[in-house]
Scaffold this active site. Structure first.
Site, PDB file in Angstrom:
ATOM      1  N   THR A  44       0.830  -1.212   0.000  1.00  0.00           N
ATOM      2  CA  THR A  44       0.000   0.000   0.000  1.00  0.00           C
ATOM      3  C   THR A  44       0.861   1.258   0.000  1.00  0.00           C
ATOM      4  O   THR A  44       0.381   2.329  -0.346  1.00  0.00           O
ATOM      5  CB  THR A  44      -0.926   0.043   1.236  1.00  0.00           C
ATOM      6  OG1 THR A  44      -0.141  -0.284   2.386  1.00  0.00           O
ATOM      7  CG2 THR A  44      -2.070  -0.943   1.119  1.00  0.00           C
ATOM      8  N   SER A  76      31.570  -5.739   7.853  1.00  0.00           N
ATOM      9  CA  SER A  76      30.428  -6.310   8.561  1.00  0.00           C
ATOM     10  C   SER A  76      30.841  -7.566   9.302  1.00  0.00           C
ATOM     11  O   SER A  76      31.684  -8.333   8.826  1.00  0.00           O
ATOM     12  CB  SER A  76      29.341  -6.651   7.541  1.00  0.00           C
ATOM     13  OG  SER A  76      28.450  -7.601   8.074  1.00  0.00           O
ATOM     14  N   SER A 131      14.487 -11.682   4.518  1.00  0.00           N
ATOM     15  CA  SER A 131      13.260 -12.309   5.043  1.00  0.00           C
ATOM     16  C   SER A 131      12.104 -11.340   5.093  1.00  0.00           C
ATOM     17  O   SER A 131      11.069 -11.665   5.660  1.00  0.00           O
ATOM     18  CB  SER A 131      13.448 -12.835   6.459  1.00  0.00           C
ATOM     19  OG  SER A 131      14.713 -13.167   6.741  1.00  0.00           O
ATOM     20  N   GLY A 132      12.290 -10.148   4.579  1.00  0.00           N
ATOM     21  CA  GLY A 132      11.178  -9.195   4.574  1.00  0.00           C
ATOM     22  C   GLY A 132      11.059  -8.393   5.855  1.00  0.00           C
ATOM     23  O   GLY A 132      10.000  -7.866   6.159  1.00  0.00           O
ATOM     24  N   LEU A 133      12.153  -8.296   6.617  1.00  0.00           N
ATOM     25  CA  LEU A 133      12.108  -7.515   7.860  1.00  0.00           C
ATOM     26  C   LEU A 133      12.949  -6.238   7.756  1.00  0.00           C
ATOM     27  O   LEU A 133      13.301  -5.616   8.754  1.00  0.00           O
ATOM     28  CB  LEU A 133      12.572  -8.369   9.050  1.00  0.00           C
ATOM     29  CG  LEU A 133      11.722  -9.611   9.335  1.00  0.00           C
ATOM     30  CD1 LEU A 133      12.296 -10.406  10.497  1.00  0.00           C
ATOM     31  CD2 LEU A 133      10.266  -9.246   9.630  1.00  0.00           C
ATOM     32  N   SER A 136      17.851  -3.979   4.958  1.00  0.00           N
ATOM     33  CA  SER A 136      18.508  -2.906   4.196  1.00  0.00           C
ATOM     34  C   SER A 136      18.149  -1.526   4.735  1.00  0.00           C
ATOM     35  O   SER A 136      19.020  -0.662   4.866  1.00  0.00           O
ATOM     36  CB  SER A 136      18.233  -2.999   2.696  1.00  0.00           C
ATOM     37  OG  SER A 136      17.028  -3.621   2.431  1.00  0.00           O
ATOM     38  N   GLU A 168      17.911   3.705  -2.153  1.00  0.00           N
ATOM     39  CA  GLU A 168      17.441   2.434  -2.747  1.00  0.00           C
ATOM     40  C   GLU A 168      17.001   2.645  -4.197  1.00  0.00           C
ATOM     41  O   GLU A 168      17.352   1.884  -5.082  1.00  0.00           O
ATOM     42  CB  GLU A 168      16.244   1.881  -1.979  1.00  0.00           C
ATOM     43  CG  GLU A 168      16.551   1.452  -0.597  1.00  0.00           C
ATOM     44  CD  GLU A 168      16.522  -0.069  -0.413  1.00  0.00           C
ATOM     45  OE1 GLU A 168      16.319  -0.815  -1.384  1.00  0.00           O
ATOM     46  OE2 GLU A 168      16.712  -0.483   0.739  1.00  0.00           O
ATOM     47  N   ASP A 180       9.719   0.950   4.697  1.00  0.00           N
ATOM     48  CA  ASP A 180      10.803   0.357   5.485  1.00  0.00           C
ATOM     49  C   ASP A 180      11.631   1.429   6.192  1.00  0.00           C
ATOM     50  O   ASP A 180      11.930   1.333   7.384  1.00  0.00           O
ATOM     51  CB  ASP A 180      11.720  -0.482   4.586  1.00  0.00           C
ATOM     52  CG  ASP A 180      10.938  -1.495   3.767  1.00  0.00           C
ATOM     53  OD1 ASP A 180       9.767  -1.724   4.083  1.00  0.00           O
ATOM     54  OD2 ASP A 180      11.510  -2.041   2.810  1.00  0.00           O
ATOM     55  N   TYR A 229       8.300  -7.223  -8.033  1.00  0.00           N
ATOM     56  CA  TYR A 229       7.920  -6.017  -7.293  1.00  0.00           C
ATOM     57  C   TYR A 229       7.650  -4.868  -8.268  1.00  0.00           C
ATOM     58  O   TYR A 229       6.627  -4.200  -8.205  1.00  0.00           O
ATOM     59  CB  TYR A 229       9.044  -5.655  -6.313  1.00  0.00           C
ATOM     60  CG  TYR A 229       8.726  -4.515  -5.383  1.00  0.00           C
ATOM     61  CD1 TYR A 229       8.139  -4.744  -4.146  1.00  0.00           C
ATOM     62  CD2 TYR A 229       9.015  -3.197  -5.734  1.00  0.00           C
ATOM     63  CE1 TYR A 229       7.845  -3.696  -3.287  1.00  0.00           C
ATOM     64  CE2 TYR A 229       8.721  -2.137  -4.893  1.00  0.00           C
ATOM     65  CZ  TYR A 229       8.149  -2.395  -3.665  1.00  0.00           C
ATOM     66  OH  TYR A 229       7.856  -1.354  -2.817  1.00  0.00           O
TER      67      TYR A 229
HETATM   68  C1  GLA Z   1       9.164  -3.885   0.461  1.00  0.00           C
HETATM   69  C2  GLA Z   1       9.364  -2.439   0.038  1.00  0.00           C
HETATM   70  C3  GLA Z   1       8.364  -1.530   0.749  1.00  0.00           C
HETATM   71  C4  GLA Z   1       6.930  -2.043   0.614  1.00  0.00           C
HETATM   72  C5  GLA Z   1       6.856  -3.533   0.939  1.00  0.00           C
HETATM   73  C6  GLA Z   1       5.508  -4.124   0.630  1.00  0.00           C
HETATM   74  O1  GLA Z   1       9.489  -4.034   1.817  1.00  0.00           O
HETATM   75  O2  GLA Z   1      10.664  -2.021   0.335  1.00  0.00           O
HETATM   76  O3  GLA Z   1       8.479  -0.211   0.267  1.00  0.00           O
HETATM   77  O4  GLA Z   1       6.436  -1.772  -0.680  1.00  0.00           O
HETATM   78  O5  GLA Z   1       7.830  -4.285   0.231  1.00  0.00           O
HETATM   79  O6  GLA Z   1       4.526  -3.539   1.419  1.00  0.00           O
END
Ligand code: GLA
Length: 394
Positions: A44, A76, A131-133, A136, A168, A180, A229
């Site tokens: 969103t 790192s 992992s989507g957390l 970065s 990014e 993020d 994406y």
């Molecule tokens: C990634 C992108 C965010 C967002 C999510 C999905 O984390 O970096 O900007 O779009 O996906 O909600």
């Protein structure tokens, strides 16, 4: 038992030793920035909508010592190697791609006219990668805070988040939204936040006592994220473009209601219509979940999260089989309130709301059943809301 204080001083000692080994001499300045988990609001953000997000107690630290040579040397403890770059000519490092987040932030800040001080830096992260957390965003925000501190300039947290997003978009080449970096820069301790991605502000949205937030990492790696994406973003833009013929005042899917979409559904290619429908519904679910949390309405939390998961699977098509297997495992586990995919999708983590008193049973049950279906060993653990990016003063 190891207390939080012990683990903080242990981590500090470990980083100090690594720093001394690498650079000879002790670090003098420390910064940190957290990862995040989105409780509701997939994709969103780039549709100028809402997200219910939480900065988590998994974070990235940088220990540094300023240099007078106008160079940054960054290494790192989690990843191999590191690199050195001059601040007056910042290029990519394809051999150590993780350093591009540091380079990108330096490049954008420098393009904006900030006077940057070089440093020797050692990074250590407890945010899992890929992992989507938002590992970065965590390194980007820890880097921005480091430059702000060393250069002694003003950079408010929203501007800092925008710098990270530009790093990014323009330097790393990932066309992400603001979620993020905003969460990492402005997240708050002990509460989730309801982020408005159009106006770049937020209000707190507290999680009721007795409800735990649990990360359920499928350990399925996200490989398609880059191209998929971008494709999702383009489909949303195409939807807006077509709908503007009927509603000239709209500028993003945030402005479109379900009724408006239905009225012109046949004007959109079916796949574009599905993407738009998901975003419009998901955006509303963010507001609805914020309310369900404030009213401590567990059945409603569960329903909204299930709807989000189903929409992500059937309409936005970002769910992979491992995510379905995890959803099956957690839905059958004791204490489960609700669950859905976190981050961009295509693998990575699910996020669950769980009856806090039953968290251990929940984790044990899901950790046992998930591998039976996938052969993968998941990582399932509770997280708490932690403060956004800042200095670490020991
Ligand atoms: C990634 C992108 C965010 C967002 C999510 C999905 O984390 O970096 O900007 O779009 O996906 O909600």
């Amino acid at each position: 038992m190891v207390s939080e204080h012990d683990s903080i001083s242990e981590r500090r000692r470990m980083m100090e030793s690594a720093f001394v080994r690498r650079f000879g001499g002790a670090p003098t300045v420390w910064t940190r920035a957290p990862g995040r988990v989105d409780l509701m609001g997939s994709h969103t953000d780039y549709n100028e909508g809402f997200v219910l997000t939480m900065s988590i107690d998994r974070d990235t630290w940088i220990a540094a010592r300023p240099r007078t040579t106008g160079r940054v040397a960054i290494y790192s403890m989690n990843l191999e190697g590191g690199s050195v770059f001059p601040l007056d000519n910042i290029d990519h490092d394809d051999t150590h791609p993780w350093t591009n987040y540091v380079r990108g932030v330096a490049k954008i800040l420098s393009d904006l006219g900030y006077e940057l001080t070089g440093f020797d830096g050692m990074v250590h992260s407890t945010v899992p990668f890929g992992s989507g957390l938002s590992s970065s965003a965590a390194i980007e925000m820890a880097t921005a805070v480091m430059f702000r501190r060393l250069g002694d300039f003003n950079l408010d947290p929203v501007s800092m988040a925008l710098v990270g997003q530009r790093a990014e978009n323009d330097f790393v080449g990932m066309n992400c939204g603001i979620l993020d970096q905003y969460s990492s820069a402005l997240g708050q301790e002990a509460t989730a936040i309801l982020l408005d991605c159009r106006h770049l502000n937020h209000q707190t949205a507290s999680i009721p006592p007795g409800v735990a937030v649990v990360i359920c990492d499928t350990k399925a790696h996200r490989e398609l994220t880059g191209s998929e994406y971008g494709e999702r973003r383009a489909q949303c833009e195409e939807g807006v473009h077509i709908l503007q013929q009927f509603y000239p005042d709209i500028s993003a899917l945030r402005d479109v209601s379900s009724e408006q979409l239905s009225a012109h559904a046949e004007s959109l290619p079916p796949v574009v219509e599905r993407r738009c429908r998901f975003i419009i519904q998901e955006n509303q679910r963010v507001l609805d979940l914020a309310r369900a949390l404030s009213e401590n309405d567990r059945p409603r939390m569960g329903r909204l999260m299930s709807e989000s998961f189903a929409g992500a699977r059937d309409l936005y098509e970002i769910v992979v089989p491992e995510m379905e297997a995890m959803m099956d495992a957690i839905s059958a586990a004791p204490g489960f309130i609700g669950g859905r995919g976190a981050g961009a999708g295509f693998g990575g983590c699910l996020v669950a709301l769980v009856d806090a008193a039953r968290t251990d049973e929940f984790i044990a049950s899901a950790s046992e059943s998930y591998p039976q279906k996938t052969g993968l060993r998941p990582d399932i653990y509770p997280v708490r809301a932690a403060a956004g990016a800042g200095n670490l003063d020991f």
